[in-house]
Structures are given as structure tokens and as C-alpha cells.
Design an enzyme around this catalytic site. Structure first.
Site, short mmCIF file in Angstrom:
data_model
loop_
_atom_site.label_atom_id
_atom_site.label_comp_id
_atom_site.label_asym_id
_atom_site.label_seq_id
_atom_site.Cartn_x
_atom_site.Cartn_y
_atom_site.Cartn_z
N GLY A 1 0.84 -1.20 0.00
CA GLY A 1 0.00 0.00 0.00
C GLY A 1 0.87 1.24 0.00
N HIS B 1 -6.76 12.27 -39.61
CA HIS B 1 -6.75 13.56 -38.90
C HIS B 1 -5.49 13.76 -38.08
CE1 HIS B 1 -10.85 14.38 -40.14
NE2 HIS B 1 -11.18 13.15 -39.79
#
Ligand code: AGP
Length: 608
Positions: A101, A504
Site C-alpha cells: 500500500g 486527422h
């Protein structure tokens, strides 16, 4: 992310912990270590590198103990060095701790402890917890742990030992996974059930901030308020073979090849082919709320987010129900328009992804109903959501998600079918879709038979530096997923694009060194994609096309063609993603990459 294993019992803890760490190496793997309790106190061994090296070190020293805790690290605070590897030990050498953690306020805590004269050995956030426990210790480890954690902000799964209480492991978690398990006169703690499955299938899931105390006499559990709590014992239903390679060179390959079965498992008892419908027991009682919600969201990360994109397209196209897809990491911070009339689906393989858990909390804070689409049974996300559907893919060990993705999409397809029928889809359309879904496992088998051909193509492109993946409609998320798989395991830069968007911008990148993977099934955009392929060829790009079986026309323009069986747009993403999984796998093998444990990645990302 990091892996934790601990053992107390009648046998030698060392091989148990080492084997457990090896099973967890897929979660985090830059350094590892073990703390062993013996009559003289704590004995610590750590290495930077693989568990195999730690195993070799321990074999030389012939260590034996009945209590030990171990860890594999995935670096967050500080590089993978000996000092930063876990277990971390208190200044007086009496406390050892392993942590999974992140401690968010570690800097403040570290400054305070340093002002008190505490000397740190590492750069980790974890070491502040050891310092705090040491400061709070007055003869009872669990009390010291509880007090120390009251100062901590962040996520943790912890296993802690103290030399003055040599028969005890204290465990706790908040926002990171941790299970306890019992064998015969032996007890285990692990961050993942895979670590202890060889010894036990009876597990306890600790809730946030609960404390577990393991001794040779058994397991005691305590609530946040320090009251004893009786926890339910859950039976694990999968077997050891499911977390082993079973003759395949890599877990990823095994998992790709298991998809006919895992897709079947995701549908079993849920697809109703005779009725052209589906039944999803776990959320059947929520179907009305899903239909009538003001907003519907899918939230997830990575591959699970791609499954969400497919879910969105299917919900809108077939059930005519609007919905949104959000990266879990963005959802939390962008003040989402979510309230009591919203349904939020959290999609996750591991059920432990910190960003997704945070998004769930955000949705709950705004009174939304949160449902889970999860693989790991009993995981945090499965427990934090109001109701949900398990995808039943079984343990996924390869870091790159494959079978969990196709199972997620299968479940989303079933849900769409169910909703679409309620929204007016005809019985004959429902029957056609259900029939196509029922035939998915055999069609996936057919696709997998092309593995050798894909391996040959992979050899030709393994030296590329960039790849572009193009797809339209439901195949756009498939293109994204194909590109992600390649990036993750072969370290080749790859991008997924809606095919028509190429002109594009990305078209500027195309030259003879740029391979393009074009997903070009014979659907309503087929002619348009052929034009996109022509545009690539006109600029000397090399094209690997994914086409519908029997399509001869595409052979004239693409450099290579991979075929998939004809499919409805309902089942197309599942069939189309499989050749892309195989392509990335074989490219990575060709490049000599560590397929199952790619650099910098961990299987479940339990830090935000
Ligand atoms: C998939 O190949 C990745 N390793 C990653 O993107 C993963 O999908 C993501 O971290 C989400 O994980 P989850 O499904 O366990 O929540």
C-alpha cells in the site's frame, strides 16, 4: 501490488513463505525478504531481485522457524535496494513488518519521528509504521498497531511481528487486500489466496481496519473498536492447477488458450438460448433500477476500462440506454454528475484496484448505487459494491489481462441482452444473439488454431518501434486493447485509433517501418476500413488485417490477413481481440521479454 505471506504453525515456516512469495511474484517483483523468529529474536534476510535468489541464500544458511513473514516489493517510495526491501525492522531490532500500500502522510510522520530521535534506514513510506508501532508498544503488539495506525493516512495490508511476543503475527488492512487462512494447527496470512492455496482453502477476509492475531493456537479477529469479532470462513473453490502453467511456456499463453472454457464459464447458467435472453442472479433484483436510472456509468482502469467502452456501445446500440465510461482515476476528482438516481458499474479483474475502489467510494458518497463486475471472489470491490456479477475467469496470473477481459465482455453482453429484451428487442433478435453467444467457445477455438501463423507474422514485426491499431465501432476499444497488450509485454510503443481518425493526424507517422493492425470485419464500415488500408498502403505502411473468414478481397491490399469467423457486433469484440492477444504474446517472446512479469507493471495496482 506488493506481495505478503506469513506463517505460524508446527512446521518450518521458511519453505511455506518462500513458496508463497514465488506464487506472488506476479504481483510485484523488484526485491524480496523474510523475517524469521527464533529463540534469539528476529532473523532477517533480504535480496534485490527474484525470490529464487532469496531461496538460495536461505538454503545455504539452513534456516528453520515456526513463524515467519515475507514480502515481494514493487517499488513506490525509493528504488529497489537492499535497504528499501521489506521486511522493515524497528530501530531496536524487535519489530519486523511487511506492507502493501502507500502511506500518504509519511513525510509528516517521518519528520516527527526523526525529531524524536528515530533513525530511518530506508527511503520507504513503510518504515514510518515500524517507527510508530515501536513508539506505541507497551507489551501488546495488536494494541500498539491499532494506536500507531490511528496516525496513518493511506492504504495498507500489514503483517507485523515482535521479538517479545515470538508466537504472534498481527495483521491488518485498509484499502489493500489481506486474507487469513487456516490449516491443521497452522495459520497463514497473505495478500492473495494464490500464496497459500497449497496449504488451505479456508479463508477469512478481513474488513478495513480489522485486526487479525495469528498464534499456534488459532486466529483471533478484532473490530475497529477492538471488540472480538467472529468472521465467516469462506471456502476457495479453485484448484492449485488453475494457478500453475499446466505445460504452457507462460501463464499468459495458458490464459489465452483457456478462453473457450472461461467464456463458457462466464455464460454458464446465465445465457438462456431457448428464450433469447439472459439471467444474471447477482443483479437480477437491480435490473429495474438499471433500466430507470437517470445516469449509468462504467468505471474501471486499463483493460477493464476497455471492457467498459464495449459495454457502453452495446448498452446504447442494443438496449438504447445511454451510459458513460470513466477512468476510475478521473471519476473521483472531476465532481461527477452522480446522485441517488445513478447506477455505477465498477469493472475489475482483481477487485483490488485502488483507483477503482476510490471511484466506488466517490459514487457511494454521492448516494449512487454501485454494482460490481469482478473476477476475484471475495475481493475488496466485490465486498464494497451493493451487488454484482462475478465473471468466473478463474485466477489470472499473467500481468497482461486476457481471459478476464473476454469474460468481462461476455458478462456485459449478457447484461445488454437482458436489458435490450426488456427495452423491446424482438424475440427473434434475442434468439439470434443468444445463438451467437452460445457458439462463442467453438469460434474462439477456431481463432486459436491460427496461433502458429500469428507467431510467424510476429517474427517479421518484432523489431518495430511503433504500431498503430485501427478499428471502428465496437472494434475501436478492441484496437485500444490490442495496443495496450503490445505495449505492456513487448515495450513497443503502440496506439489504438478509430480507423477514420487516422487521416486527422496519425497518418503523418506512416512510412514503411510502421506496422498497422487494421480490424476489418465485413460489417457496415467494411468499405470505409478498406479505404483506410489503401491510405496506409499508399504511404508504404505494412498492414496486418483482421478479416472475416472467406474475405478474399482484403488479401489484395493487406500484407497479412488473420481470419476470424463471421460475427454479430455483439460477439465480434471477443473474437477479434484474441488474435491481437496472440500477436503481442509472440512479439514479446520474439523480443525475449518477460511475458508474465513485464517490467514496471504489477498485476493489481493497489496504490492510487
Ligand atoms: C491489463 O493488461 C493491465 N495489466 C491493467 O491495465 C489492468 O487492466 C488495470 O490495472 C485494471 O486492473 P483490474 O481489472 O484488476 O481492476
Amino acid at each position: 501490488m506488493c506481495g505478503i505471506v506469513g506463517y505460524v504453525g508446527q512446521n518450518n515456516a521458511v519453505p511455506v513463505v518462500i513458496q508463497g512469495l514465488q506464487r506472488l511474484e506476479y504481483r510485484g517483483y523488484d526485491s524480496c525478504g523474510i523475517a524469521m523468529m527464533n529463540s534469539e529474536g528476529l532473523n532477517l534476510e533480504k535480496v534485490t531481485g527474484k525470490v529464487m535468489e532469496l531461496q538460495g541464500l536461505l538454503a545455504q544458511k539452513k534456516n528453520s522457524t515456526s513463524l515467519a513473514i515475507g514480502h515481494t516489493r514493487w517499488a513506490t517510495h525509493g528504488p529497489p535496494t537492499f535497504d528499501n526491501a521489506h521486511p522493515h525492522v524497528s530501530q531496536d531490532g524487535k519489530i519486523a513488518l511487511v506492507h502493501n500500500g502507500i502511506i500518504e502522510n509519511y513525510k509528516v510522520l517521518r519528520d516527527e519521528l526523526e525529531n524524536d530521535g528515530y533513525q530511518f534506514r530506508s527511503e520507504t513510506d513503510t518504515e514510518v509504521i515500524v517507527g510508530l508501532i515501536s513508539k506505541c508498544y507497551h507489551g501488546n503488539l495488536e494494541h500498539a498497531v491499532r494506536e500507531a495506525l490511528s496516525y496513518v493516512v493511506g492504504a495498507y495490508g500489514l503483517a507485523i511481528v515482535h521479538a517479545d511476543e515470538p508466537e504472534k503475527i498481527v495483521c491488518t488492512r485498509k484499502g489493500a487486500p489481506l486474507i487469513l487462512a487456516m490449516g491443521e494447527n497452522e495459520y497463514f496470512v497473505a495478500s492473495d489466496v494464490a500464496a497459500i492455496l497449497h496449504y488451505s482453502k479456508d479463508v477469512i477476509y478481513l474488513d478495513n481496519e480489522e485486526i487479525g492475531v495469528l498464534t499456534p493456537e488459532g486466529i483471533e479477529t478484532y473490530s475497529v473498536a477492538d471488540e472480538p469479532v467472529v468472521k465467516k470462513i469462506h471456502k476457495i473453490t479453485f484448484n492449485l492447477e488453475e494457478i500453475e502453467k499446466g505445460g504452457y511456456e507462460h501463464f499468459m499463453l495458458k490464459e489465452i488458450f483457456s478462453q473457450p472454457q472461461t467464456i463458457y464459464d462466464a455464460m454458464r447458467g446465465r445465457l438462456l438460448p431457448e428464450e433469447g435472453n439472459a439471467h444474471l442472479g447477482g443483479i437480477e433484483h437491480m435490473i429495474g433500477s438499471i433500466l430507470h436510472a437517470d445516469q449509468r456509468y462504467f468505471t474501471a482502469c486499463g483493460t477493464s476500462w476497455h471492457a467498459g467502452l464495449i459495454g457502453e456501445m452495446m448498452f446504447e446500440q442494443f438496449a438504447r440506454l445511454p451510459c458513460e465510461v470513466e477512468y476510475a482515476s478521473e471519476f473521483r476528482y472531476r465532481e461527477p454528475l452522480v446522485d441517488a438516481k445513478s447506477i455505477v458499474f465498477a469493472i475489475s479483474q482483481s477487485g483490488e484496484t485502488a483507483d477503482t475502489l476510490a471511484a466506488i467510494q466517490e459514487a457511494k458518497n454521492r448516494d449512487a448505487t454501485v454494482l460490481g463486475i469482478c473476477n476475484v471472489v471475495g475481493s475488496s470491490i466485490a465486498r464494497e459494491t451493493e451487488a454484482g456479477v462475478y465473471v468466473h475467469a478463474g485466477p489470472e496470473i499473467g500481468v497482461a489481462s486476457t481471459k478476464a477481459f473476454t469474460s468481462q465482455v461476455t458478462v456485459l453482453s449478457l447484461l445488454t441482452l437482458k436489458l435490450a429484451r426488456l427495452m423491446g428487442m424482438s424475440e427473434s433478435d434475442g434468439l439470434e444473439i443468444a445463438d451467437a453467444m452460445q457458439r462463442l467457445p467453438e469460434n474462439v477455438e477456431w481463432v486459436l488454431k491460427q496461433a502458429d501463423q500469428i507467431a510467424e507474422i510476429a517474427k517479421l514485426y518484432a523489431d518495430a518501434s511503433n504500431f498503430l491499431y485501427l478499428g471502428r465501432g465496437v472494434n475501436f476499444p478492441v484496437a485500444l486493447e490490442g495496443a495496450l497488450k503490445l505495449k505492456e509485454i513487448s515495450y513497443i510503443h503502440a496506439e489504438g485509433y478509430p480507423a477514420a481518425e487516422m487521416k486527422h493526424g496519425p497518418i503523418a507517422l506512416i512510412d514503411k517501418s510502421m506496422p498497422i493492425v487494421a480490424i476489418a470485419p465485413q460489417d457496415k464500415t467494411y468499405d470505409k476500413i478498406l479505404s483506410n488500408i489503401e491510405e496506409v498502403k499508399a504511404r508504404h505502411g505494412r498492414v496486418i488485417a483482421l478479416a472475416t473468414r472467406g474475405d478474399e478481397r482484403i488479401k489484395d491490399i493487406a500484407d497479412h490477413v488473420l481470419y476470424v469467423p463471421p460475427a454479430l457486433s455483439f460477439t465480434a469484440p471477443i473474437l477479434n481481440v484474441i488474435p491481437l492477444q496472440l500477436l503481442s504474446y509472440y512479439v514479446a517472446v520474439e523480443r525475449g521479454c518477460n511475458v508474465d512479469q513485464p517490467r514496471n507493471l504489477a498485476k493489481s495496482v493497489t496504490v492510487e
